[in-house]
Design an enzyme around this catalytic site. Structure first.
Site, short mmCIF file in Angstrom:
data_model
loop_
_atom_site.label_atom_id
_atom_site.label_comp_id
_atom_site.label_asym_id
_atom_site.label_seq_id
_atom_site.Cartn_x
_atom_site.Cartn_y
_atom_site.Cartn_z
N PHE A 50 7.97 14.63 120.96
CA PHE A 50 8.82 15.25 119.94
C PHE A 50 9.69 14.21 119.24
CE2 PHE A 50 7.92 18.54 122.97
CZ PHE A 50 7.83 19.71 122.23
N ASP A 51 9.78 14.35 117.93
CA ASP A 51 10.86 13.70 117.20
C ASP A 51 12.16 14.39 117.61
OD1 ASP A 51 12.10 12.10 115.11
OD2 ASP A 51 12.25 13.97 113.98
N MET A 52 13.29 13.82 117.23
CA MET A 52 14.57 14.41 117.62
C MET A 52 15.31 15.03 116.43
SD MET A 52 17.83 12.64 119.60
CE MET A 52 18.37 11.68 118.17
N ASP B 118 9.20 16.48 111.92
CA ASP B 118 9.73 17.22 110.77
C ASP B 118 9.65 16.42 109.48
OD1 ASP B 118 12.90 16.26 110.03
OD2 ASP B 118 12.03 15.57 111.91
#
Length: 220
Positions: free
Chosen positions: A11-13, A170
């Site tokens: 995951f990106d943050m 995102d």
């Protein structure tokens, strides 16, 4: 849709797990005003997903000679901390999504352009840090996104081949990095809509994590 087996999720943050991109933009605009400047929203959006050091270079180039990036960063830090005083908001659907993946026995890792101290602080204050087995940050790799290094490092820390990892992003820059790493890349847009090349690289583009969860329930 998914290559099997799926053995982990990355995951990106910022903008995916925690709703910090809007805070950063507001803090940057207020910092610019503190120095008698304006920072257009389009310019702010051009820095989404870009590591901090590179953002500094972009800001210096934008304002030109006589602009102090040191003063700007000082004002930015003050405004950011003030805006985060009330807590760091978690994006809708995150907890349920992480619970589902953990329930399927998948180890989870974060692959972020933020530095380690920032990532640990933000995830900790959002109550998410302990949900991840590994954390790969800008401090851990030579090249930032859109290079694949941070995703490769996150997968390495989990002991899983990147092509057996789901990856969620995102931003267009982040999606490019996840795809280049060989992961099964998905986009959940935050502030920016996917570019045509991002659509081509993504296995799926979801409006939010609730939609992503609905689809993954059918395939995991």
């Amino acid at each position: 849709m998914l290559r099997k087996p799926v053995e982990a999720a990355l995951f990106d943050m910022d903008g995916l797990l925690i709703d910090t991109e809007v805070i950063y933009i507001e803090a940057m605009q207020q910092a610019a005003r503190s120095l008698g400047r304006e920072m257009p929203l389009d310019f702010c959006h051009s820095m989404v997903g870009v590591p901090g050091h590179e953002c500094n270079l972009m800001i210096e180039a934008y304002y030109g000679d006589g602009f102090s990036i040191t003063e700007f960063r000082e004002h930015f830090s003050v405004h950011r901390h003030r805006l985060m005083d009330g807590g760091i908001p978690v994006k809708p659907g995150v907890v349920e999504f992480l619970d589902f993946l953990a329930g399927r026995g998948l180890p989870l890792a974060v692959a972020t352009s933020a530095g380690r101290a920032t990532a640990e602080h933000h995830l900790g204050h959002a109550g998410l840090l302990d949900r991840f087995t590994a954390l790969a940050t800008r401090d851990d790799v030579e090249r930032a996104k859109p290079h694949p290094d941070v995703y490769l490092e996150a997968a390495r820390r989990l002991g899983v081949a990147p092509e057996r990892c789901l990856a969620f992003e995102d931003s267009n820059i982040g999606l490019e990095a996840a795809h280049a790493a060989g992961a099964m890349a998905f986009m959940v847009p935050d502030l920016l809509q996917p570019l045509p090349e991002t659509r081509a690289r993504s296995l799926e583009i979801f409006p939010d994590l609730h939609a992503a969860l609905s689809l993954l329930r059918q395939h995991l």
